[in-house]
Design an enzyme around this catalytic site. Sequence first.
Site, PDB file in Angstrom:
ATOM      1  N   LYS A  24      14.807  -2.736  -6.107  1.00  0.00           N
ATOM      2  CA  LYS A  24      15.458  -3.111  -7.378  1.00  0.00           C
ATOM      3  C   LYS A  24      16.861  -2.490  -7.450  1.00  0.00           C
ATOM      4  CE  LYS A  24      10.956  -3.750  -9.370  1.00  0.00           C
ATOM      5  NZ  LYS A  24      10.105  -3.792 -10.547  1.00  0.00           N
ATOM      6  N   HIS A 109      11.734 -13.368  -8.934  1.00  0.00           N
ATOM      7  CA  HIS A 109      11.108 -12.149  -9.456  1.00  0.00           C
ATOM      8  C   HIS A 109      11.166 -12.183 -10.983  1.00  0.00           C
ATOM      9  CE1 HIS A 109      10.480  -7.983 -10.532  1.00  0.00           C
ATOM     10  NE2 HIS A 109       9.881  -7.843  -9.345  1.00  0.00           N
ATOM     11  N   GLU A 111      11.868 -10.118 -13.149  1.00  0.00           N
ATOM     12  CA  GLU A 111      13.054  -9.517 -13.780  1.00  0.00           C
ATOM     13  C   GLU A 111      14.241 -10.476 -13.706  1.00  0.00           C
ATOM     14  OE1 GLU A 111      12.875  -5.838 -11.626  1.00  0.00           O
ATOM     15  OE2 GLU A 111      11.050  -5.339 -12.722  1.00  0.00           O
ATOM     16  N   SER A 236       2.635  -2.235 -10.029  1.00  0.00           N
ATOM     17  CA  SER A 236       2.115  -0.866  -9.986  1.00  0.00           C
ATOM     18  C   SER A 236       1.195  -0.598  -8.796  1.00  0.00           C
ATOM     19  CB  SER A 236       1.425  -0.515 -11.310  1.00  0.00           C
ATOM     20  OG  SER A 236       2.352  -0.610 -12.387  1.00  0.00           O
TER      21      SER A 236
HETATM   22  P1  PGA Z   1       6.225  -1.936  -9.493  1.00  0.00           P
HETATM   23  O1  PGA Z   1       7.146  -3.243  -9.245  1.00  0.00           O
HETATM   24  O2  PGA Z   1       5.495  -1.679  -8.219  1.00  0.00           O
HETATM   25  O3  PGA Z   1       7.203  -0.861  -9.852  1.00  0.00           O
HETATM   26  O4  PGA Z   1       5.294  -2.287 -10.619  1.00  0.00           O
HETATM   27  C1  PGA Z   1       6.683  -4.331  -8.515  1.00  0.00           C
HETATM   28  C2  PGA Z   1       7.729  -5.422  -8.439  1.00  0.00           C
HETATM   29  O5  PGA Z   1       8.434  -5.630  -9.433  1.00  0.00           O
HETATM   30  O6  PGA Z   1       7.896  -6.096  -7.394  1.00  0.00           O
END
Ligand code: PGA
Length: 284
Positions: A24, A109, A111, A236
């Site tokens: 990210k 993704h 986001e 997560s």
């Molecule tokens: P995370 O993110 O493992 O921090 O939950 C996963 C992702 O957004 O690909």
Amino acid sequence: MGRLFVGVLGVSTKRRTIIAGNWKMNKTFGEGKKLAAAIVEGVKDKKDLPEIVLCPPFTLLSEVTESTKDSAVKVGAQNMDYRDEGAYTGEVSPVMLTSMSVGYVLIGHSERRQFFGETNATVNLRLKAALRHDLVPIVCVGETLDEREDGLTDAVVRRQVAAALADIDETDLEKIVFAYEPVWAIGTGKTCEADEANRVAGLVRATVNEFYSRGESGQKNKSTVGEQIPVLYGGSVKASNVDEQLALEHIDGSLVGGASLTAQEFLPIIEAGAKRVARVPSKA
Ligand code: PGA
């Protein structure tokens, strides 16, 4: 145990295992360089490795491709434009990525969908661009908390998968990877129960099969192309929950955010991928 047995004997035995780290908007130049070097060092001389993909920010792609070049570690981008070049300030094209040995790209993704206006239609354009340029696309799908609470998980995931595949030929599917990432489990520490993640990963696969199954005069020409497509779980993922996820039939790997930011946390996840490879050898 029963579930694992089915996975080992079933069609899923042939699907490859992929462990991808999505950094990210994290890591300065120096930090990213150090992390890539630590991952390369950590997997050196290891057997049965999964496909390992690091997705750093654009500013680190050059450095990370350089640090990983003689290793088993591959590099992906977190996003790209769907056009090859032109007056699109701030964008990065697939041609630019392939010119620097980037082999993978995350597409859609959550986001990107949530903060940057990505839609099912632009996901489809990016997916086609990735295929055109021989990049391995990791297409992300998943429902928000509201959608889950309203009982819309399956409808949302089906719609996202089908929309991503619009006008894409079945013969192009060989390269595609999907990732099921429930939005409410991303970066929150709330993991989706492994059985539920497995169920929805299976739904992704079933949707791909349905999408390419054509009905002619009442008779369905059934496609099984979805059986070859790796489906990752993300949200997560950490060393303490990954083994349980990777033991299930429909989960072929992990897309890891937070736990990919240190070698200490990411290497054990790669190790879990290696255990799956040893247990479930891929066809390739
Ligand atoms: P995370 O993110 O493992 O921090 O939950 C996963 C992702 O957004 O690909």
